[in-house]
Scaffold this motif. Structure first.
Motif, PDB file in Angstrom:
ATOM      1  N   ALA A 177      13.720 -10.827   0.459  1.00 16.36           N
ATOM      2  CA  ALA A 177      12.783 -10.919   1.583  1.00 16.36           C
ATOM      3  C   ALA A 177      12.666  -9.599   2.326  1.00 16.36           C
ATOM      4  CB  ALA A 177      13.226 -12.019   2.538  1.00 16.36           C
ATOM      5  N   ILE A 178      13.743  -8.809   2.344  1.00 19.54           N
ATOM      6  CA  ILE A 178      13.724  -7.512   3.017  1.00 19.54           C
ATOM      7  C   ILE A 178      12.969  -6.469   2.210  1.00 19.54           C
ATOM      8  CG2 ILE A 178      15.181  -5.575   3.754  1.00 19.54           C
ATOM      9  CD1 ILE A 178      17.360  -7.624   4.406  1.00 19.54           C
ATOM     10  N   MET A 179      13.167  -6.485   0.907  1.00 18.70           N
ATOM     11  CA  MET A 179      12.680  -5.399   0.061  1.00 18.70           C
ATOM     12  C   MET A 179      11.341  -5.662  -0.624  1.00 18.70           C
ATOM     13  SD  MET A 179      14.908  -2.822  -0.137  1.00 18.70           S
ATOM     14  CE  MET A 179      16.642  -2.410   0.049  1.00 18.70           C
ATOM     15  N   VAL A 180      11.216  -6.809  -1.278  1.00 17.29           N
ATOM     16  CA  VAL A 180      10.107  -7.044  -2.206  1.00 17.29           C
ATOM     17  C   VAL A 180       8.723  -6.959  -1.567  1.00 17.29           C
ATOM     18  CG1 VAL A 180       9.051  -8.772  -3.728  1.00 17.29           C
ATOM     19  CG2 VAL A 180      11.511  -8.305  -3.879  1.00 17.29           C
ATOM     20  N   PRO A 181       8.483  -7.524  -0.369  1.00 17.48           N
ATOM     21  CA  PRO A 181       7.126  -7.455   0.188  1.00 17.48           C
ATOM     22  C   PRO A 181       6.610  -6.034   0.407  1.00 17.48           C
ATOM     23  CG  PRO A 181       8.420  -9.124   1.328  1.00 17.48           C
ATOM     24  CD  PRO A 181       9.377  -8.348   0.472  1.00 17.48           C
ATOM     25  N   VAL A 182       7.513  -5.072   0.561  1.00 15.12           N
ATOM     26  CA  VAL A 182       7.095  -3.687   0.794  1.00 15.12           C
ATOM     27  C   VAL A 182       6.364  -3.133  -0.426  1.00 15.12           C
ATOM     28  CG1 VAL A 182       7.880  -1.384   1.495  1.00 15.12           C
ATOM     29  CG2 VAL A 182       9.064  -3.420   2.319  1.00 15.12           C
ATOM     30  N   ALA A 183       6.628  -3.725  -1.594  1.00 10.53           N
ATOM     31  CA  ALA A 183       5.960  -3.279  -2.815  1.00 10.53           C
ATOM     32  C   ALA A 183       4.444  -3.412  -2.707  1.00 10.53           C
ATOM     33  CB  ALA A 183       6.476  -4.067  -4.016  1.00 10.53           C
ATOM     34  N   ILE A 184       3.965  -4.328  -1.854  1.00  9.93           N
ATOM     35  CA  ILE A 184       2.523  -4.468  -1.646  1.00  9.93           C
ATOM     36  C   ILE A 184       1.918  -3.136  -1.218  1.00  9.93           C
ATOM     37  CG2 ILE A 184       0.752  -5.557  -0.191  1.00  9.93           C
ATOM     38  CD1 ILE A 184       2.576  -7.994   0.027  1.00  9.93           C
ATOM     39  N   VAL A 185       2.601  -2.457  -0.311  1.00 10.36           N
ATOM     40  CA  VAL A 185       2.100  -1.187   0.217  1.00 10.36           C
ATOM     41  C   VAL A 185       2.240  -0.071  -0.810  1.00 10.36           C
ATOM     42  CG1 VAL A 185       2.321   0.501   2.080  1.00 10.36           C
ATOM     43  CG2 VAL A 185       2.737  -1.923   2.534  1.00 10.36           C
ATOM     44  N   THR A 186       3.414   0.021  -1.422  1.00  9.74           N
ATOM     45  CA  THR A 186       3.663   1.151  -2.318  1.00  9.74           C
ATOM     46  C   THR A 186       2.858   1.062  -3.613  1.00  9.74           C
ATOM     47  OG1 THR A 186       5.665  -0.004  -3.090  1.00  9.74           O
ATOM     48  CG2 THR A 186       5.940   1.664  -1.385  1.00  9.74           C
ATOM     49  N   ILE A 187       2.545  -0.141  -4.056  1.00  6.26           N
ATOM     50  CA  ILE A 187       1.694  -0.274  -5.248  1.00  6.26           C
ATOM     51  C   ILE A 187       0.271   0.177  -4.923  1.00  6.26           C
ATOM     52  CG2 ILE A 187       0.575  -1.967  -6.765  1.00  6.26           C
ATOM     53  CD1 ILE A 187       3.273  -3.429  -6.873  1.00  6.26           C
ATOM     54  N   THR A 188      -0.191  -0.152  -3.734  1.00 10.64           N
ATOM     55  CA  THR A 188      -1.512   0.322  -3.305  1.00 10.64           C
ATOM     56  C   THR A 188      -1.542   1.848  -3.262  1.00 10.64           C
ATOM     57  OG1 THR A 188      -1.805  -1.670  -1.954  1.00 10.64           O
ATOM     58  CG2 THR A 188      -3.209   0.219  -1.454  1.00 10.64           C
ATOM     59  N   GLU A 189      -0.485   2.426  -2.710  1.00  8.47           N
ATOM     60  CA  GLU A 189      -0.385   3.885  -2.662  1.00  8.47           C
ATOM     61  C   GLU A 189      -0.363   4.473  -4.070  1.00  8.47           C
ATOM     62  OE1 GLU A 189       2.760   7.332  -1.249  1.00  8.47           O
ATOM     63  OE2 GLU A 189       3.393   5.266  -1.553  1.00  8.47           O
ATOM     64  N   HIS A 190       0.373   3.834  -4.957  1.00 11.92           N
ATOM     65  CA  HIS A 190       0.481   4.282  -6.347  1.00 11.92           C
ATOM     66  C   HIS A 190      -0.907   4.385  -6.992  1.00 11.92           C
ATOM     67  CE1 HIS A 190       2.292   4.200 -10.492  1.00 11.92           C
ATOM     68  NE2 HIS A 190       1.110   3.684 -10.760  1.00 11.92           N
ATOM     69  N   ILE A 191      -1.705   3.338  -6.818  1.00 13.49           N
ATOM     70  CA  ILE A 191      -3.048   3.322  -7.410  1.00 13.49           C
ATOM     71  C   ILE A 191      -3.897   4.450  -6.831  1.00 13.49           C
ATOM     72  CG2 ILE A 191      -5.178   1.990  -7.658  1.00 13.49           C
ATOM     73  CD1 ILE A 191      -3.404  -0.549  -7.579  1.00 13.49           C
ATOM     74  N   GLY A 192      -3.852   4.601  -5.510  1.00  9.06           N
ATOM     75  CA  GLY A 192      -4.633   5.654  -4.872  1.00  9.06           C
ATOM     76  C   GLY A 192      -4.257   7.039  -5.344  1.00  9.06           C
ATOM     77  N   ASP A 193      -2.951   7.307  -5.452  1.00  4.63           N
ATOM     78  CA  ASP A 193      -2.490   8.629  -5.888  1.00  4.63           C
ATOM     79  C   ASP A 193      -2.952   8.946  -7.309  1.00  4.63           C
ATOM     80  OD1 ASP A 193      -1.293   9.241  -3.519  1.00  4.63           O
ATOM     81  OD2 ASP A 193       0.734   8.707  -4.133  1.00  4.63           O
ATOM     82  N   HIS A 194      -2.994   7.939  -8.168  1.00  4.54           N
ATOM     83  CA  HIS A 194      -3.413   8.193  -9.550  1.00  4.54           C
ATOM     84  C   HIS A 194      -4.920   8.421  -9.659  1.00  4.54           C
ATOM     85  CE1 HIS A 194       0.667   6.936 -10.556  1.00  4.54           C
ATOM     86  NE2 HIS A 194       0.458   7.482 -11.731  1.00  4.54           N
ATOM     87  N   LEU A 195      -5.689   7.785  -8.776  1.00  2.48           N
ATOM     88  CA  LEU A 195      -7.122   8.064  -8.759  1.00  2.48           C
ATOM     89  C   LEU A 195      -7.388   9.484  -8.278  1.00  2.48           C
ATOM     90  CD1 LEU A 195      -8.457   4.670  -7.370  1.00  2.48           C
ATOM     91  CD2 LEU A 195      -8.671   5.523  -9.705  1.00  2.48           C
ATOM     92  N   VAL A 196      -6.628   9.926  -7.289  1.00  3.67           N
ATOM     93  CA  VAL A 196      -6.761  11.300  -6.799  1.00  3.67           C
ATOM     94  C   VAL A 196      -6.411  12.287  -7.899  1.00  3.67           C
ATOM     95  CG1 VAL A 196      -5.813  13.014  -5.216  1.00  3.67           C
ATOM     96  CG2 VAL A 196      -6.324  10.725  -4.394  1.00  3.67           C
ATOM     97  N   LEU A 197      -5.266  12.087  -8.524  1.00  6.81           N
ATOM     98  CA  LEU A 197      -4.826  12.993  -9.579  1.00  6.81           C
ATOM     99  C   LEU A 197      -5.817  12.991 -10.741  1.00  6.81           C
ATOM    100  CD1 LEU A 197      -2.680  14.924 -10.643  1.00  6.81           C
ATOM    101  CD2 LEU A 197      -1.440  12.949 -11.550  1.00  6.81           C
ATOM    102  N   GLY A 198      -6.358  11.820 -11.049  1.00  3.05           N
ATOM    103  CA  GLY A 198      -7.349  11.731 -12.120  1.00  3.05           C
ATOM    104  C   GLY A 198      -8.571  12.583 -11.835  1.00  3.05           C
ATOM    105  N   SER A 199      -8.979  12.632 -10.559  1.00  4.88           N
ATOM    106  CA  SER A 199     -10.135  13.461 -10.208  1.00  4.88           C
ATOM    107  C   SER A 199      -9.829  14.944 -10.362  1.00  4.88           C
ATOM    108  CB  SER A 199     -10.578  13.158  -8.771  1.00  4.88           C
ATOM    109  OG  SER A 199      -9.647  13.648  -7.829  1.00  4.88           O
ATOM    110  N   ILE A 200      -8.563  15.319 -10.197  1.00  3.04           N
ATOM    111  CA  ILE A 200      -8.165  16.717 -10.322  1.00  3.04           C
ATOM    112  C   ILE A 200      -8.095  17.144 -11.785  1.00  3.04           C
ATOM    113  CG2 ILE A 200      -6.261  18.354  -9.954  1.00  3.04           C
ATOM    114  CD1 ILE A 200      -5.615  16.810  -7.383  1.00  3.04           C
TER     115      ILE A 200
END
Length: 454
Positions: A237-260
């Motif tokens: 309960a402490i750790m797992v829900p935070v993955a919602i945020v970091t997975i979103t960040e992960h997707i965004g970072d890869h789209l940025v890198l893909g554009s580069i």
């Protein structure tokens, strides 16, 4: 759009260039990567080792097709601190007096890694539409804001230990970020720590005895040698829900890198592979007792600036970080950095994280005149920053994790869902500006269609 890379993803630089370019990436990630263990109480050496090995895992899983560097995630600072305190003796101020629960951190981060793997498999077979349905900008933005704002007290308390040194550190980071150009502009946190440390030495705040006593080479204190992972509902309960945020960040970072780099990384090697790489890295970090890993915006910025996208360079940086974790005098030196210095850079860094969440809302033109948006944003901010705790049997949900879950639930049950996507719902192409937790530079995230066109 024509690619203009000096070195493409699979191209290997000459040895001298290879070393220099890899060191640039180490400098870019260093300030943020060591700040996380210093704030949570985890060993700095393990953060460096897990960052290096995690990045190598990622490069292997993605078949060397995605030049991403992984470093310590700020999203898990509060959850790691809470997990360490489970069953431990606490001081009056809430700090851990004895017996930090490394097993809880191990088990929690290993579960987070498994969540990444599960979501990667789901994405492989059914795509990403389901993620878009549960994570609109009106949920993502305030949740990112909570990450930064909930840590504000920590930054101010550390800075208060010597306000002059903290201000010198903060002003250096601001000046470097605002008035410099090129690679130096990508290193505001590192620059602030260096100048702040020098000022701390001048004020006689640094004790070098630990450095003198440390051996040149030292085995990191791997958690699996003295602790067993704790897997239970409370830790999850402490750790797992935070993955919602970091997975979103992960997707965004890869789209940025893909554009580069001029290719769609979400298709080749594929988002499922990049998530597996990130998940395996975090699972490993938990196993050895290091902080969670995440994609680093600073290193993506270095690639954009230098036009060097070689995975060999990223791999070289990873090997360097791993090796630094075994140099006893180096890790001892890092641990002599006074709290005031860390507080100074934290004021900027945590503020940037909070501002990044606000920018997600602004860039998507979220209308807070719409009642549903106002309600979702308000509840996420107050629940997350206020530290609301809910006990459901043996499960304790609190802070950012609880805020993210409530935000998703409110989005799913309240009417007029399209309003939570802002202008995005009315366009075939959209821009969502995302700043990684550790990045202090602005990045534009584009849709898969835009990236493919490039």
């Amino acid at each position: 759009m024509e690619k203009k890379l000096i070195l493409d993803v699979h191209e290997k630089p000459k040895v001298a260039h290879w070393i220099a370019l890899s060191i640039q990436h180490v400098l870019a990630m260093f300030g943020s990567t060591v700040l996380v263990p210093m704030l949570t109480g985890l060993p700095v050496s393990l953060a460096l080792v897990s960052s290096g090995i995690g990045t190598l895992f990622y490069l292997f899983v993605t078949k060397g097709k995605s030049p991403v560097y992984l470093g310590s995630s700020f999203a898990y600072i509060a959850p790691i601190t809470s997990a360490l305190a489970l069953g431990a003796t606490l001081n009056a101020d809430g700090s851990i007096a004895s017996h930090p629960n490394y097993g809880a951190v191990m088990g929690g981060l290993m579960m987070v890694g498994l969540v990444y793997l599960v979501i990667a498999l789901i994405i492989k077979f059914i795509g990403t539409d389901w993620l878009n349905k549960i994570l609109p900008p009106v949920v993502i933005g305030p949740t990112i804001m909570v990450i930064g704002l909930s840590l504000a007290g920590t930054a101010v308390n550390m800075a208060s230990e010597h306000i002059v040194v903290a201000l010198i550190t903060l002003l250096t980071a601001i000046i470097v970020s605002t008035y410099t150009k090129g690679l130096l502009q990508l290193l505001p946190i590192f620059s602030g720590i260096v100048v702040g440390y020098i000022s701390a030495v001048a004020f006689q705040l640094v004790d070098f005895s630990a450095v003198n006593e440390a051996s040149l080479f030292a085995m990191p204190n791997f958690a699996f040698l003295h602790s067993k992972p704790v897997f239970n509902l409370e830790v999850a309960a402490i750790m797992v829900p935070v993955a919602i945020v970091t997975i979103t960040e992960h997707i965004g970072d890869h789209l940025v890198l893909g554009s580069i780099v001029g290719r769609d990384l979400t298709k080749n090697p594929g988002l499922h592979r990049t998530l597996i790489g990130d998940g395996v890295a975090t699972f490993f970090a938990g196993f050895i007792g290091g902080p969670a890993n995440t994609t680093y915006g600073e290193n993506t910025g270095v690639i954009g600036l230098t036009k060097v996208a070689s995975v060999w360079v990223i791999g070289g940086a990873a090997v360097t970080a791993f090796a630094l974790g075994f140099i006893g005098k180096f890790t001892a030196l890092v641990q002599t950095i006074p709290s005031a210095v860390m507080g100074g850079v934290s004021i900027l860094l945590f503020g940037v994280i909070a501002s990044s969440g606000a920018r997600v809302l602004i860039n998507n033109q979220i209308d807070f005149g719409r009642q549903r948006n106002l309600i979702i944003g308000a509840v996420i901010l107050i629940v997350g920053i206020g530290g609301l705790t809910i006990n459901i049997g043996q499960i304790t949900l609190s802070g950012m994790a609880l805020a993210a879950i409530i935000g998703v639930i409110l989005h799913l049950i309240l009417p007029d869902k399209e309003a939570s996507y802002g202008q995005r719902s009315n366009k075939t192409e959209f821009e969502l500006e995302v700043v990684g937790e550790e990045s202090t530079t602005s990045e534009t995230v584009m849709t898969k269609e835009q990236t493919t066109a490039i």
